[in-house]
Design a protein around this motif. Structure first.
Motif, short mmCIF file in Angstrom:
data_model
loop_
_atom_site.label_atom_id
_atom_site.label_comp_id
_atom_site.label_asym_id
_atom_site.label_seq_id
_atom_site.Cartn_x
_atom_site.Cartn_y
_atom_site.Cartn_z
N LEU A 126 -25.27 82.18 14.48
CA LEU A 126 -23.96 82.83 14.37
C LEU A 126 -23.02 82.08 13.44
O LEU A 126 -22.34 82.69 12.62
CB LEU A 126 -23.32 82.91 15.77
CG LEU A 126 -23.90 83.94 16.73
CD1 LEU A 126 -23.42 83.65 18.14
CD2 LEU A 126 -23.49 85.33 16.31
N CYS A 127 -22.97 80.76 13.59
CA CYS A 127 -21.97 80.01 12.83
C CYS A 127 -22.22 80.15 11.33
O CYS A 127 -21.31 80.54 10.58
CB CYS A 127 -21.96 78.55 13.25
SG CYS A 127 -23.57 77.71 13.19
N TYR A 128 -23.44 79.88 10.89
CA TYR A 128 -23.69 79.88 9.45
C TYR A 128 -23.64 81.28 8.85
O TYR A 128 -23.17 81.48 7.73
CB TYR A 128 -25.04 79.21 9.16
CG TYR A 128 -24.98 77.72 9.38
CD1 TYR A 128 -24.34 76.89 8.48
CD2 TYR A 128 -25.54 77.16 10.52
CE1 TYR A 128 -24.26 75.52 8.69
CE2 TYR A 128 -25.46 75.79 10.75
CZ TYR A 128 -24.82 74.97 9.83
OH TYR A 128 -24.74 73.61 10.06
N THR A 129 -24.12 82.27 9.58
CA THR A 129 -24.05 83.63 9.07
C THR A 129 -22.60 84.09 8.99
O THR A 129 -22.18 84.71 8.00
CB THR A 129 -24.88 84.59 9.94
OG1 THR A 129 -26.24 84.13 9.99
CG2 THR A 129 -24.86 86.00 9.39
N GLY A 130 -21.80 83.78 10.02
CA GLY A 130 -20.38 84.13 9.99
C GLY A 130 -19.63 83.40 8.89
O GLY A 130 -18.79 83.99 8.20
N MET A 131 -19.91 82.11 8.71
CA MET A 131 -19.26 81.34 7.65
C MET A 131 -19.66 81.86 6.28
O MET A 131 -18.83 81.94 5.36
CB MET A 131 -19.63 79.85 7.80
CG MET A 131 -19.02 79.21 9.06
SD MET A 131 -19.98 77.79 9.67
CE MET A 131 -19.60 76.55 8.45
N ALA A 175 -19.60 78.98 21.99
CA ALA A 175 -18.32 79.65 21.75
C ALA A 175 -17.85 79.49 20.30
O ALA A 175 -17.44 80.48 19.67
CB ALA A 175 -17.27 79.11 22.72
N PRO A 176 -17.88 78.29 19.71
CA PRO A 176 -17.48 78.19 18.30
C PRO A 176 -18.33 79.04 17.37
O PRO A 176 -17.82 79.62 16.41
CB PRO A 176 -17.64 76.69 18.01
CG PRO A 176 -17.48 76.02 19.32
CD PRO A 176 -18.13 76.96 20.30
N GLY A 177 -19.64 79.15 17.66
CA GLY A 177 -20.48 80.01 16.84
C GLY A 177 -20.06 81.46 16.90
O GLY A 177 -20.06 82.17 15.89
N GLU A 178 -19.69 81.91 18.09
CA GLU A 178 -19.23 83.30 18.23
C GLU A 178 -17.90 83.49 17.51
O GLU A 178 -17.63 84.55 16.94
CB GLU A 178 -19.14 83.67 19.70
CG GLU A 178 -20.51 83.67 20.37
CD GLU A 178 -20.53 84.31 21.75
OE1 GLU A 178 -19.57 85.04 22.09
OE2 GLU A 178 -21.51 84.10 22.49
N ALA A 179 -17.06 82.44 17.52
CA ALA A 179 -15.80 82.53 16.78
C ALA A 179 -16.05 82.65 15.28
O ALA A 179 -15.38 83.42 14.59
CB ALA A 179 -14.93 81.31 17.08
N LYS A 180 -17.02 81.89 14.76
CA LYS A 180 -17.35 81.98 13.33
C LYS A 180 -17.90 83.36 12.98
O LYS A 180 -17.60 83.91 11.91
CB LYS A 180 -18.37 80.91 12.96
CG LYS A 180 -17.90 79.49 13.18
CD LYS A 180 -16.62 79.17 12.45
CE LYS A 180 -16.18 77.74 12.75
NZ LYS A 180 -14.86 77.43 12.18
N ALA A 181 -18.72 83.92 13.87
CA ALA A 181 -19.25 85.26 13.62
C ALA A 181 -18.13 86.28 13.61
O ALA A 181 -18.10 87.20 12.77
CB ALA A 181 -20.29 85.61 14.69
N LEU A 182 -17.18 86.13 14.54
CA LEU A 182 -16.03 87.04 14.57
C LEU A 182 -15.22 86.92 13.29
O LEU A 182 -14.81 87.93 12.69
CB LEU A 182 -15.16 86.71 15.79
CG LEU A 182 -13.88 87.53 15.96
CD1 LEU A 182 -14.18 89.02 16.06
CD2 LEU A 182 -13.11 87.07 17.20
N ALA A 183 -15.00 85.68 12.83
CA ALA A 183 -14.26 85.48 11.59
C ALA A 183 -15.00 86.11 10.41
O ALA A 183 -14.37 86.69 9.51
CB ALA A 183 -14.05 83.99 11.35
#
Length: 313
Positions: A126-131, A175-183
């Protein structure tokens, strides 16, 4: 109620100090609501800013800020981390950053569209894909089919396979990974989003609001900093949830109160840990113009532009 009524002191004059031209530009755009077309000089000042000039000088025409075959190498100092910092600070595109962001497709993306440190398993990272979505939309690759492939697989897993929303490193929900995906999904212009994108945004926002309230899960949030890497904090979380339109949720009000308790007597929010990277320019344990801008914009979204005395008529 105006957002200023929630402040211990008005931070806007301090935010306009050209010592941080990025925070100044973001303040004029988001707090004063000045038309972007009128702010060309302000935004161009970001490219002349000494930290950005240093960052440009550090770039290699082939490897950019890390290795040509591994944009994640170096963490926040690597190509991926540097591009992410530039996107967060809203620094305009320049030739080597545009080429570096395009290189993420060949060096950092898997065949099915995910962005990950290594060949991914069933998890989405999630984090890297969202970023990556934030980087690609910022540097002009948002309409590219390869960017759409990243969007599509992220949305598919959120909407249809939520059991796969786990972190390979944490071994559980992140949770931070989901936040990055949301962003990442919020970085897609609203007029370009599909119905499935909006469904995924709503699902992530609801998960963050309702499933990360226990003490052991809240410990995943890190001390506030900016620019961020894969970590996240309460300031970013409330900002994203407000952008997603979930600021009336009862749990959001609890988070908003927590945000307000982080405010200093001068109406500012402090940076509590180092960021790493070339744009780690604000001192730790001191008020941050970037974090204060983000907190204020969150309050404006909650209490409405109509009650914002700085908004351009």
């Amino acid at each position: 109620m105006s957002w200023l009524e929630k402040m211990t002191r008005d931070p806007v004059p301090w935010l306009l100090d050209p010592i941080n031209p990025s925070a100044r530009w973001l303040t004029l755009r988001d707090i004063f609501q000045r038309p972007v077309a009128e702010l060309g000089r302000e935004r161009e000042a970001l490219l002349a800013w000494a930290p950005v000039q240093t960052l440009m000088a550090q770039a290699d025409s082939h490897n950019f800020w890390s290795r040509a075959t591994d944009p994640y190498f170096g963490g926040p100092l690597g190509t991926f981390g540097t591009l992410y910092a530039l996107a967060q600070a809203d620094v305009p595109s320049f030739p080597i950053a545009e080429r570096a962001s395009e290189s993420l497709f060949s060096a950092g993306q898997s065949a099915d569209g995910r962005f990950a440190l290594s060949t991914p398993g069933p998890q989405i990272w999630l984090c890297y894909t969202g970023m990556a979505l934030q980087i690609l939309w910022h540097f002009g690759w948002g309409e590219d089919p390869r960017t759409d492939a990243a969007r599509a697989i992220l949305v598919q897993i959120i909407n249809q396979l939520p059991a796969r929303l786990t972190c390979p490193l944490v071994g559980d929900r992140c949770a931070p990974g989901e936040a990055k995906a949301l962003a990442g999904l919020l970085s897609i212009p609203a007029e370009r989003r599909k119905a499935a994108d909006n469904d995924a945004i709503a699902k992530l926002a609801e998960r963050l609001l309702t499933q990360f309230g226990k003490q052991e899960q809240d410990s995943q949030w890190q001390p506030s900093n900016f620019p961020r890497y894969y970590g996240s904090d309460i300031i970013e979380l409330t900002y994203l949830l407000a952008r997603a339109g979930w600021h009336t949720h009862p749990r959001f009000r609890e988070l908003l109160q927590e945000l307000l308790t982080l405010q200093t007597a001068q109406g500012r929010w402090c940076k509590d840990r180092g960021s790493g990277g070339y744009l780690d320019v604000e001192p730790v344990y001191q008020p941050s113009r970037w974090l204060t801008w983000q907190a204020v914009v969150t309050l404006i979204m909650v209490y409405g532009q109509a009650e914002n005395p700085y908004a351009t008529p």
